[in-house]
Design a protein around this motif. Structure first.
Motif, PDB file in Angstrom:
ATOM      1  N   VAL A   1       0.842  -1.076   0.063  1.00  0.00           N
ATOM      2  CA  VAL A   1      -0.121   0.065   0.147  1.00  0.00           C
ATOM      3  C   VAL A   1       0.743   1.349  -0.010  1.00  0.00           C
ATOM      4  CG1 VAL A   1      -1.964  -1.078   1.014  1.00  0.00           C
ATOM      5  CG2 VAL A   1      -0.161  -0.023   2.507  1.00  0.00           C
ATOM      6  N   CYS A   2       2.250   1.116   0.480  1.00  0.00           N
ATOM      7  CA  CYS A   2       3.023   2.329   0.460  1.00  0.00           C
ATOM      8  C   CYS A   2       4.420   1.733   0.805  1.00  0.00           C
ATOM      9  CB  CYS A   2       2.570   3.351   1.637  1.00  0.00           C
ATOM     10  SG  CYS A   2       2.729   2.843   3.205  1.00  0.00           S
ATOM     11  N   ILE A   3       5.149   2.803   0.613  1.00  0.00           N
ATOM     12  CA  ILE A   3       6.691   2.593   0.960  1.00  0.00           C
ATOM     13  C   ILE A   3       7.020   3.344   2.234  1.00  0.00           C
ATOM     14  CG2 ILE A   3       9.196   3.069   0.245  1.00  0.00           C
ATOM     15  CD1 ILE A   3       8.263   2.289  -2.585  1.00  0.00           C
ATOM     16  N   VAL A   4       8.123   3.081   3.024  1.00  0.00           N
ATOM     17  CA  VAL A   4       8.580   4.052   4.095  1.00  0.00           C
ATOM     18  C   VAL A   4      10.053   4.040   4.026  1.00  0.00           C
ATOM     19  CG1 VAL A   4       8.723   4.459   6.806  1.00  0.00           C
ATOM     20  CG2 VAL A   4       6.544   3.859   5.583  1.00  0.00           C
ATOM     21  N   GLU A   5      10.512   4.703   3.378  1.00  0.00           N
ATOM     22  CA  GLU A   5      12.166   4.885   3.426  1.00  0.00           C
ATOM     23  C   GLU A   5      12.820   5.276   4.727  1.00  0.00           C
ATOM     24  OE1 GLU A   5      15.649   7.730   1.470  1.00  0.00           O
ATOM     25  OE2 GLU A   5      13.669   8.246   1.206  1.00  0.00           O
ATOM     26  N   ALA A   6      13.661   4.600   5.152  1.00  0.00           N
ATOM     27  CA  ALA A   6      14.512   4.526   6.389  1.00  0.00           C
ATOM     28  C   ALA A   6      16.054   4.209   6.140  1.00  0.00           C
ATOM     29  CB  ALA A   6      13.889   3.707   7.570  1.00  0.00           C
ATOM     30  N   MET A   7      16.526   5.478   6.193  1.00  0.00           N
ATOM     31  CA  MET A   7      17.941   5.363   6.123  1.00  0.00           C
ATOM     32  C   MET A   7      18.444   4.684   4.584  1.00  0.00           C
ATOM     33  SD  MET A   7      19.003   4.089  10.119  1.00  0.00           S
ATOM     34  CE  MET A   7      21.041   4.389   9.537  1.00  0.00           C
ATOM     35  N   LYS A   8      17.785   5.192   3.707  1.00  0.00           N
ATOM     36  CA  LYS A   8      18.371   4.990   2.222  1.00  0.00           C
ATOM     37  C   LYS A   8      17.493   3.569   1.805  1.00  0.00           C
ATOM     38  CE  LYS A   8      20.657   8.754   1.620  1.00  0.00           C
ATOM     39  NZ  LYS A   8      19.903  10.174   1.152  1.00  0.00           N
ATOM     40  N   LEU A   9      16.969   3.095   2.680  1.00  0.00           N
ATOM     41  CA  LEU A   9      16.285   1.767   2.396  1.00  0.00           C
ATOM     42  C   LEU A   9      14.730   1.692   2.223  1.00  0.00           C
ATOM     43  CD1 LEU A   9      17.835  -0.758   5.009  1.00  0.00           C
ATOM     44  CD2 LEU A   9      18.269  -0.560   2.609  1.00  0.00           C
ATOM     45  N   PHE A  10      14.159   1.245   1.235  1.00  0.00           N
ATOM     46  CA  PHE A  10      12.728   1.637   0.824  1.00  0.00           C
ATOM     47  C   PHE A  10      12.012   0.176   1.288  1.00  0.00           C
ATOM     48  CE2 PHE A  10      14.997   4.167  -1.832  1.00  0.00           C
ATOM     49  CZ  PHE A  10      14.131   5.735  -1.805  1.00  0.00           C
ATOM     50  N   ASN A  11      11.085   0.412   2.136  1.00  0.00           N
ATOM     51  CA  ASN A  11      10.479  -0.516   3.057  1.00  0.00           C
ATOM     52  C   ASN A  11       9.152  -0.782   2.293  1.00  0.00           C
ATOM     53  OD1 ASN A  11      12.509  -1.667   4.982  1.00  0.00           O
ATOM     54  ND2 ASN A  11      12.361   0.551   5.223  1.00  0.00           N
ATOM     55  N   GLU A  12       8.602  -1.668   1.575  1.00  0.00           N
ATOM     56  CA  GLU A  12       7.232  -1.901   1.201  1.00  0.00           C
ATOM     57  C   GLU A  12       6.326  -2.304   2.468  1.00  0.00           C
ATOM     58  OE1 GLU A  12       7.614  -4.857  -1.945  1.00  0.00           O
ATOM     59  OE2 GLU A  12       7.881  -3.460  -3.138  1.00  0.00           O
ATOM     60  N   ILE A  13       5.156  -1.738   2.841  1.00  0.00           N
ATOM     61  CA  ILE A  13       3.996  -1.681   3.727  1.00  0.00           C
ATOM     62  C   ILE A  13       2.884  -2.360   2.915  1.00  0.00           C
ATOM     63  CG2 ILE A  13       2.989  -0.825   5.558  1.00  0.00           C
ATOM     64  CD1 ILE A  13       6.223  -0.499   5.640  1.00  0.00           C
ATOM     65  N   GLU A  14       2.532  -3.516   3.778  1.00  0.00           N
ATOM     66  CA  GLU A  14       1.163  -4.519   3.104  1.00  0.00           C
ATOM     67  C   GLU A  14       0.168  -4.067   3.909  1.00  0.00           C
ATOM     68  OE1 GLU A  14       2.863  -8.425   3.243  1.00  0.00           O
ATOM     69  OE2 GLU A  14       4.024  -8.340   1.327  1.00  0.00           O
ATOM     70  N   ALA A  15      -0.772  -4.252   3.464  1.00  0.00           N
ATOM     71  CA  ALA A  15      -2.394  -3.823   3.979  1.00  0.00           C
ATOM     72  C   ALA A  15      -2.613  -4.667   5.240  1.00  0.00           C
ATOM     73  CB  ALA A  15      -3.297  -4.145   2.799  1.00  0.00           C
ATOM     74  N   GLU A  16      -2.159  -5.765   5.356  1.00  0.00           N
ATOM     75  CA  GLU A  16      -2.282  -6.726   6.596  1.00  0.00           C
ATOM     76  C   GLU A  16      -3.666  -7.344   6.589  1.00  0.00           C
ATOM     77  OE1 GLU A  16      -1.557  -3.869   9.653  1.00  0.00           O
ATOM     78  OE2 GLU A  16       0.496  -3.763   9.016  1.00  0.00           O
ATOM     79  N   VAL A  17      -4.610  -6.796   6.192  1.00  0.00           N
ATOM     80  CA  VAL A  17      -6.193  -7.175   5.894  1.00  0.00           C
ATOM     81  C   VAL A  17      -6.669  -7.211   4.520  1.00  0.00           C
ATOM     82  CG1 VAL A  17      -6.432  -6.721   8.676  1.00  0.00           C
ATOM     83  CG2 VAL A  17      -7.099  -5.236   6.915  1.00  0.00           C
ATOM     84  N   ASP A  18      -7.759  -8.125   4.414  1.00  0.00           N
ATOM     85  CA  ASP A  18      -8.489  -7.632   3.106  1.00  0.00           C
ATOM     86  C   ASP A  18      -9.525  -6.543   3.366  1.00  0.00           C
ATOM     87  OD1 ASP A  18      -7.092  -9.695   1.814  1.00  0.00           O
ATOM     88  OD2 ASP A  18      -8.313 -11.456   2.156  1.00  0.00           O
ATOM     89  N   GLY A  19      -9.758  -5.717   2.446  1.00  0.00           N
ATOM     90  CA  GLY A  19     -10.829  -4.658   2.652  1.00  0.00           C
ATOM     91  C   GLY A  19     -10.656  -3.620   1.751  1.00  0.00           C
ATOM     92  N   GLU A  20     -11.017  -2.482   2.168  1.00  0.00           N
ATOM     93  CA  GLU A  20     -11.083  -1.439   1.253  1.00  0.00           C
ATOM     94  C   GLU A  20     -10.342  -0.056   2.016  1.00  0.00           C
ATOM     95  OE1 GLU A  20     -14.391   1.861  -0.394  1.00  0.00           O
ATOM     96  OE2 GLU A  20     -14.920  -0.279  -0.190  1.00  0.00           O
ATOM     97  N   ILE A  21      -9.552   0.675   1.382  1.00  0.00           N
ATOM     98  CA  ILE A  21      -8.898   1.856   1.886  1.00  0.00           C
ATOM     99  C   ILE A  21      -9.903   2.881   2.271  1.00  0.00           C
ATOM    100  CG2 ILE A  21      -7.253   3.666   1.748  1.00  0.00           C
ATOM    101  CD1 ILE A  21      -5.955   1.070   2.058  1.00  0.00           C
ATOM    102  N   ALA A  22     -10.209   3.220   3.551  1.00  0.00           N
ATOM    103  CA  ALA A  22     -11.182   4.207   4.029  1.00  0.00           C
ATOM    104  C   ALA A  22     -10.605   5.624   3.940  1.00  0.00           C
ATOM    105  CB  ALA A  22     -12.058   3.951   5.219  1.00  0.00           C
ATOM    106  N   GLU A  23      -9.276   5.712   4.450  1.00  0.00           N
ATOM    107  CA  GLU A  23      -8.766   6.906   4.579  1.00  0.00           C
ATOM    108  C   GLU A  23      -7.218   6.774   4.419  1.00  0.00           C
ATOM    109  OE1 GLU A  23      -8.794  10.885   7.731  1.00  0.00           O
ATOM    110  OE2 GLU A  23     -10.170   9.119   8.092  1.00  0.00           O
ATOM    111  N   ILE A  24      -6.588   7.917   4.078  1.00  0.00           N
ATOM    112  CA  ILE A  24      -5.064   7.997   4.002  1.00  0.00           C
ATOM    113  C   ILE A  24      -4.614   8.960   4.819  1.00  0.00           C
ATOM    114  CG2 ILE A  24      -2.839   8.432   2.619  1.00  0.00           C
ATOM    115  CD1 ILE A  24      -4.628   7.343   0.189  1.00  0.00           C
ATOM    116  N   LEU A  25      -4.096   8.771   6.056  1.00  0.00           N
ATOM    117  CA  LEU A  25      -3.776   9.529   7.221  1.00  0.00           C
ATOM    118  C   LEU A  25      -2.718  10.497   7.018  1.00  0.00           C
ATOM    119  CD1 LEU A  25      -4.829   7.022   9.917  1.00  0.00           C
ATOM    120  CD2 LEU A  25      -6.190   8.938   8.874  1.00  0.00           C
ATOM    121  N   VAL A  26      -1.727  10.136   6.138  1.00  0.00           N
ATOM    122  CA  VAL A  26      -0.350  10.914   5.864  1.00  0.00           C
ATOM    123  C   VAL A  26      -0.348  11.643   4.517  1.00  0.00           C
ATOM    124  CG1 VAL A  26       0.580   9.947   7.901  1.00  0.00           C
ATOM    125  CG2 VAL A  26       0.979   8.834   5.697  1.00  0.00           C
TER     126      VAL A  26
END
Length: 170
Positions: free
Chosen positions: A127-152
């Protein structure tokens, strides 16, 4: 010294077992202390040099980084996960940031965002990437569903445990 460098130092000190850290470089002095009551969630930062004006106009940053702009007296700064303040969000699943870093909605600036509000997602979908110290970490949804809101916002700095998305789980 750039604000990003200070944020990285804060993160490293916060994750370490040391209680106090001082660093001086090019007329800038940074001093950090952990509160003994909750060492993993608080730090004090002090600077004695006239900081660059760019730091004052920096975009919204985590509360720890804001302490750099504080008065020269030490002030404890608490890091807290963002609270949406909406009671109807209690039945929604929160996708939390697993680390301190920079939030990106897409794999590159030229590409579309991974998800938008209303996008159906599966538990293993990125669903997104979080970069930490030049490393790009893919973040997964963790659950099946529908995106209700993007908070950042894209490019925003996020803290460990900060909610990134709200998902209406199936």
């Amino acid at each position: 010294m750039k604000i990003q460098e200070i944020r990285e130092i804060i993160k490293l000190v916060d994750q370490s077992s040391i209680d106090e850290f001082s660093y001086e470089f090019d007329g800038v002095k940074v001093k950090m202390k952990k509160n003994s009551s909750s060492p993993s969630q608080s730090a004090a930062v002090q600077t004695k040099a006239a900081e660059e004006p760019a730091q004052a106009s920096a975009p919204a940053a985590p509360k720890q980084a804001e302490a750099v702009e504080a008065a020269p007296t030490e002030q404890p700064v608490q890091t807290e996960a963002a609270d949406t303040g909406n009671a109807s969000n209690e039945d929604l699943h929160k996708i939390l940031s697993p680390m301190v870093g920079t939030f990106y909605q897409s794999p590159s600036p030229e590409e579309e965002a991974y998800v938008a509000v209303g996008t159906k997602v599966s538990a293993d979908q990125v669903v997104c990437i979080v970069e930490a110290m030049k490393l790009f970490n893919e973040i997964e949804a963790e659950v099946d569903g529908e995106i209700a809101e993007i908070l950042v916002k894209d490019g925003q700095l996020v803290e460990y445990g900060q909610p990134l998305f709200l998902v209406k789980a199936n």
